[in-house]
Scaffold this motif. Sequence first.
Motif, mmCIF file in Angstrom:
data_model
loop_
_atom_site.group_PDB
_atom_site.id
_atom_site.type_symbol
_atom_site.label_atom_id
_atom_site.label_comp_id
_atom_site.label_asym_id
_atom_site.label_seq_id
_atom_site.Cartn_x
_atom_site.Cartn_y
_atom_site.Cartn_z
ATOM 1 N N TRP A 1 0.709 -1.105 0.102
ATOM 2 C CA TRP A 1 -0.084 -0.068 -0.057
ATOM 3 C C TRP A 1 0.710 1.343 0.117
ATOM 4 N N LEU A 2 1.954 1.132 0.632
ATOM 5 C CA LEU A 2 2.828 2.345 0.624
ATOM 6 C C LEU A 2 3.387 2.935 -0.818
ATOM 7 N N VAL A 3 3.714 1.789 -1.470
ATOM 8 C CA VAL A 3 4.083 1.844 -2.832
ATOM 9 C C VAL A 3 3.167 2.620 -3.873
ATOM 10 N N HIS A 4 1.801 1.934 -3.545
ATOM 11 C CA HIS A 4 0.639 2.428 -4.176
ATOM 12 C C HIS A 4 0.446 3.865 -3.929
ATOM 13 N N THR A 5 0.486 4.368 -2.728
ATOM 14 C CA THR A 5 0.400 5.526 -2.262
ATOM 15 C C THR A 5 1.474 6.457 -3.020
ATOM 16 N N VAL A 6 2.514 6.176 -2.875
ATOM 17 C CA VAL A 6 3.479 6.851 -3.788
ATOM 18 C C VAL A 6 3.330 7.163 -5.121
ATOM 19 N N THR A 7 2.999 6.032 -5.712
ATOM 20 C CA THR A 7 2.527 6.003 -7.155
ATOM 21 C C THR A 7 1.524 6.903 -7.361
ATOM 22 N N ALA A 8 0.293 6.710 -6.732
ATOM 23 C CA ALA A 8 -0.738 7.838 -7.032
ATOM 24 C C ALA A 8 -0.335 9.157 -6.951
ATOM 25 N N LEU A 9 0.583 9.804 -6.392
ATOM 26 C CA LEU A 9 0.937 11.124 -6.237
ATOM 27 C C LEU A 9 1.934 11.189 -7.391
ATOM 28 N N GLY A 10 2.950 10.278 -7.589
ATOM 29 C CA GLY A 10 3.843 10.323 -8.538
ATOM 30 C C GLY A 10 3.649 10.463 -9.682
#
Length: 459
Positions: free
Chosen positions: A376-385
């Motif tokens: 979930w951490l990587v998906h959160t980063v991806t959503a913004l990045g």
Amino acid sequence: MSEHTCTMLLAGRQATIDGSTIVCREEDYGNEFDPQRFVLVHPADQPDHYESKGSRFKTDLPKARYAYTATPDADDSAGIFAAGGINTANVAMSATETITSNARIRAVDPYNVVDGIGEEDFLTLVLPYISSAREGVKRLGRLLAKYGTYEANAVAFGDHEEVWYMETIGGHHWAAVRVPDDAYVIAPNRFNIADFDFNSPTTMCSPDLKQLIDDYHLNPGRTGYNFRLIFGSASNQDQVYNNPRAWYVQSRLGGGRSGSRPTDYDLPFACVPTNKLTVEVVKQVMSSHYQDTTFDPYQQKTGQRAPFRSIALNRNLELHVLQIRNGVAKAIAGVHWLAFGPNTFNALVPFYANVTDTPAAYRDTSNQYTPTNMYWLVHTVTALGDRYYRQSQPLAEQCSEDIMAITRHCQLVTDRQGQVTPADLTAANDQMATVAVNRLTKLLGQLVGMTFKKEKLQY
């Protein structure tokens, strides 16, 4: 096309910088979330009796078994889908790569849609019971012949000497090729094996496969046996979905055919790279989206669809690079490099495979959004990045490089300790997982700060 569509990259020991073998695959899904876990399956946890969720297949399993790492779905209601792992005999397996077929072979050997086996089953049925890559091919081949499959898939096996690539053919047949020691293979979602020599010690297949081809006139080629031509597809979908991925990686790593185009069907199966491969380079190409070409989705106008399907997608679930090292003690030879989430924004970590447990941030993935879980951490980063890609790209690349450098150093320190126990390696993995969580959390904070300054509610 199946939702579990992926891309596979394999490398022989003379094609890598340190003489290791590599079995790598990034696992994809649909546009919905499909949380992943990183687990160690102990022999006592392996079932004595196995039943599929996607078919009526069921069987008793052997009592003798190895422990192994795996990356199953957090929600196992549709099946385990163990994906990839390394067992304590230092054998790697990745399963599966969805491939293509054609009507000719499916008419001759139909899928077993009632009680056949498929992607959800392969790794669980094979990896705990094999002590070499060749044994993996043979065991899965026997299972396919006996039970059949309901879909077309590719599987890869690796040990400290060999890497084998295997494809299912129709419902009950199969073929496998040993990856040349000095070569790599990039395999998108199509039938990939090309020229096949039935008499070579570097090939294996169903005993009756040649007779099947000849008896049913399945070979349109004028000479030889090109399995991609015989069993595969040559569709418009391949031209935009599959072929370009192979073309791009071959153009970057070298060894491909001069003057080839993204849409070409007849790209080489195995290529000798220009330079020896590193895990960092493998990560780069598995994170690729046609950078430095006009096909890059980030170069398209708003609302314009990218012309070709890239390797890096929002649908990436996890990336494993299963490395069996030579020149080190057996206890530390197997390294299960792992990254969760979209490859453009994730980071590989070199987890030892011969451990007692896996790190909690990777193991205890919840089906509900939990930003302390790596998935979930990587998906959160991806959503913004992804929304501010140009600004976030250098930050994400630096984050990935930092994590790899720090965790590689931890690996070097652990390797030099000499005698290490599974408990020691488990502690090292926990240390590396903490590094990855902390550094990606820092990246998330940087992206939040960057996007917050671009909020429209300003005055």
